[in-house]
Design a protein around this motif. Sequence first.
Motif, mmCIF file in Angstrom:
data_model
loop_
_atom_site.group_PDB
_atom_site.id
_atom_site.type_symbol
_atom_site.label_atom_id
_atom_site.label_comp_id
_atom_site.label_asym_id
_atom_site.label_seq_id
_atom_site.Cartn_x
_atom_site.Cartn_y
_atom_site.Cartn_z
ATOM 1 N N ASN A 83 -11.799 1.939 4.489
ATOM 2 C CA ASN A 83 -12.567 1.339 5.648
ATOM 3 C C ASN A 83 -13.220 -0.009 5.210
ATOM 4 O OD1 ASN A 83 -14.575 2.018 3.583
ATOM 5 N ND2 ASN A 83 -15.404 3.673 5.150
ATOM 6 N N GLN A 84 -12.817 -0.595 4.083
ATOM 7 C CA GLN A 84 -13.256 -1.793 3.483
ATOM 8 C C GLN A 84 -12.343 -2.913 3.226
ATOM 9 O OE1 GLN A 84 -16.157 -1.401 0.268
ATOM 10 N NE2 GLN A 84 -16.100 0.750 0.377
ATOM 11 N N GLY A 85 -11.397 -2.969 4.307
ATOM 12 C CA GLY A 85 -10.411 -3.997 4.222
ATOM 13 C C GLY A 85 -9.123 -3.741 3.477
ATOM 14 N N LEU A 86 -8.055 -4.630 3.493
ATOM 15 C CA LEU A 86 -6.927 -4.329 2.957
ATOM 16 C C LEU A 86 -6.314 -5.336 2.156
ATOM 17 C CD1 LEU A 86 -4.387 -2.122 2.822
ATOM 18 C CD2 LEU A 86 -3.489 -3.144 4.694
ATOM 19 N N LEU A 87 -5.942 -5.342 0.732
ATOM 20 C CA LEU A 87 -5.371 -6.130 0.149
ATOM 21 C C LEU A 87 -3.901 -6.283 -0.076
ATOM 22 C CD1 LEU A 87 -5.576 -8.976 -1.566
ATOM 23 C CD2 LEU A 87 -5.828 -7.543 -3.561
ATOM 24 N N VAL A 88 -2.891 -6.825 0.523
ATOM 25 C CA VAL A 88 -1.493 -6.651 0.431
ATOM 26 C C VAL A 88 -1.097 -7.577 -0.338
ATOM 27 C CG1 VAL A 88 0.527 -6.776 1.826
ATOM 28 C CG2 VAL A 88 -1.604 -6.192 2.982
ATOM 29 N N ILE A 89 -0.336 -7.285 -1.255
ATOM 30 C CA ILE A 89 0.239 -7.972 -2.471
ATOM 31 C C ILE A 89 1.775 -7.860 -2.455
ATOM 32 C CG2 ILE A 89 0.434 -8.576 -5.041
ATOM 33 C CD1 ILE A 89 -2.323 -6.860 -4.994
ATOM 34 N N VAL A 90 2.630 -9.029 -2.432
ATOM 35 C CA VAL A 90 4.012 -9.057 -2.234
ATOM 36 C C VAL A 90 4.602 -9.410 -3.472
ATOM 37 C CG1 VAL A 90 6.051 -9.629 -0.672
ATOM 38 C CG2 VAL A 90 3.885 -9.137 0.380
ATOM 39 N N TYR A 91 5.431 -9.088 -4.167
ATOM 40 C CA TYR A 91 6.278 -9.619 -5.284
ATOM 41 C C TYR A 91 7.753 -9.559 -5.112
ATOM 42 C CZ TYR A 91 1.832 -9.004 -8.241
ATOM 43 O OH TYR A 91 0.757 -9.145 -8.885
ATOM 44 N N ARG A 92 8.513 -10.567 -5.853
ATOM 45 C CA ARG A 92 9.716 -10.529 -6.036
ATOM 46 C C ARG A 92 10.049 -10.384 -7.636
ATOM 47 N NH1 ARG A 92 14.045 -15.263 -5.204
ATOM 48 N NH2 ARG A 92 13.221 -15.755 -7.212
ATOM 49 N N MET A 93 10.659 -9.229 -7.824
ATOM 50 C CA MET A 93 10.871 -8.513 -9.230
ATOM 51 C C MET A 93 11.963 -9.029 -9.806
ATOM 52 S SD MET A 93 7.739 -7.068 -9.193
ATOM 53 C CE MET A 93 8.047 -6.281 -10.959
ATOM 54 N N ILE A 94 12.174 -9.180 -10.924
ATOM 55 C CA ILE A 94 13.547 -9.142 -11.806
ATOM 56 C C ILE A 94 14.059 -7.932 -11.928
ATOM 57 C CG2 ILE A 94 14.614 -10.289 -13.583
ATOM 58 C CD1 ILE A 94 12.522 -12.211 -13.688
ATOM 59 N N ASP A 95 15.077 -7.810 -11.443
ATOM 60 C CA ASP A 95 15.802 -6.161 -11.324
ATOM 61 C C ASP A 95 15.825 -5.943 -12.812
ATOM 62 O OD1 ASP A 95 16.996 -4.009 -10.610
ATOM 63 O OD2 ASP A 95 18.905 -4.892 -10.074
ATOM 64 N N GLY A 96 15.607 -4.535 -13.109
ATOM 65 C CA GLY A 96 15.585 -3.988 -14.453
ATOM 66 C C GLY A 96 14.497 -4.230 -15.124
ATOM 67 N N THR A 97 13.536 -4.953 -14.677
ATOM 68 C CA THR A 97 12.254 -5.254 -15.507
ATOM 69 C C THR A 97 11.037 -5.266 -14.940
ATOM 70 O OG1 THR A 97 11.903 -7.634 -15.005
ATOM 71 C CG2 THR A 97 13.530 -7.098 -16.158
ATOM 72 N N THR A 98 9.907 -5.265 -15.705
ATOM 73 C CA THR A 98 8.628 -5.145 -14.862
ATOM 74 C C THR A 98 7.823 -6.721 -14.497
ATOM 75 O OG1 THR A 98 7.550 -5.025 -16.848
ATOM 76 C CG2 THR A 98 8.282 -2.848 -15.802
ATOM 77 N N THR A 99 8.968 -7.519 -14.754
ATOM 78 C CA THR A 99 8.476 -8.841 -14.429
ATOM 79 C C THR A 99 8.596 -9.382 -13.160
ATOM 80 O OG1 THR A 99 9.066 -9.283 -16.925
ATOM 81 C CG2 THR A 99 8.911 -11.402 -15.335
ATOM 82 N N TYR A 100 7.630 -10.136 -12.671
ATOM 83 C CA TYR A 100 7.728 -10.785 -11.119
ATOM 84 C C TYR A 100 7.908 -12.289 -11.393
ATOM 85 C CZ TYR A 100 2.716 -10.966 -11.651
ATOM 86 O OH TYR A 100 1.549 -11.444 -11.879
ATOM 87 N N ASP A 101 8.817 -12.969 -10.356
ATOM 88 C CA ASP A 101 8.966 -14.392 -10.444
ATOM 89 C C ASP A 101 8.345 -15.074 -9.189
ATOM 90 O OD1 ASP A 101 10.827 -13.760 -8.636
ATOM 91 O OD2 ASP A 101 12.394 -14.664 -9.769
ATOM 92 N N LYS A 102 7.856 -14.315 -8.268
ATOM 93 C CA LYS A 102 7.377 -15.017 -7.009
ATOM 94 C C LYS A 102 6.273 -14.067 -6.430
ATOM 95 C CE LYS A 102 11.374 -18.059 -5.656
ATOM 96 N NZ LYS A 102 10.373 -19.308 -6.299
ATOM 97 N N GLY A 103 5.121 -14.189 -5.928
ATOM 98 C CA GLY A 103 4.473 -13.250 -5.372
ATOM 99 C C GLY A 103 3.389 -14.167 -4.477
ATOM 100 N N PHE A 104 2.472 -13.486 -3.736
ATOM 101 C CA PHE A 104 1.509 -13.757 -3.026
ATOM 102 C C PHE A 104 0.657 -12.621 -2.514
ATOM 103 C CE2 PHE A 104 4.257 -13.503 0.410
ATOM 104 C CZ PHE A 104 3.836 -12.812 1.413
#
Length: 268
Positions: A122-143
């Motif tokens: 009930n206090q708003g929603l933060l939506v986080i979108v990432y593009r991840m490098i396959d097989g890792t926990t690293t992302y190279d794009k996002g907002f």
Amino acid sequence: MRTHARLRSIATLAAALVATLTAALLPAAPALALPSGTGWSASWNYYHPTAYQYSGTLPGVRLTGYATDNAGISSTVGTIEDIAADGRCARVLLYAAGVGYIADRTACGNGTYLTYNTGTYNQGLLVIVYRMIDGTTTYDKGFDLFIPASATDSGLRTVGTGASWSYYTSTAFQYAITRDGVSSVGYGAHQSGDLRSSLSTVEKTAGTAGCASGKVTGGTTVSGSTCVNGGTASFHRFDHSYNLEASACYQPTAGTQRCLAVNIPEPW
């Protein structure tokens, strides 16, 4: 009819801006190899007084979500998709203040997708979108995209309320904000020296006494306002930096100012 009129008004403003000002917003010369914004977009809007939808894209990533909103108490369902054979994965995280992370899904492999279905918030929603490098926990794009709570701002639940941004070339973007009493549309582009431009028009859509205003901030700030029923005001700047925040507000003569903002990320 009221919503259709607003949409026609926004479309008219957008057409005028494109026809007269898009060329001026585009960089006169190539910048210093700025990252491309192609494939970047996000939006959300109320399509019913008790429901809204949201979406987001990155290259190879697509998010689609729907949420109920009963007097400010919400829950949401959605799908995150990997839509490219590029050695990358698609990830979405949802965060609700007062609750914490309510969804975390990562889809890997062209054509694969995962769904989610959350509890209430009930206090708003933060939506986080990432593009991840396959097989890792690293992302190279996002907002991230923030959808504010309506529990103390029932005007947000007006059909048509929402915000959006998207890149329509690799370096030029557009954005729009609508809420009760005000709408704003704008365009911008990368400039030389890693700067960004913005050119916006705000319109007062309320028929009551009050004023509508708009603002864009990103290192520097520019704003405009109008108190005329059906009136518009335009404002621009060419020396913003990094991420931009665009906002639109309506201030009744007797009442509380209500605003809505959207963050327009700089691609990376």
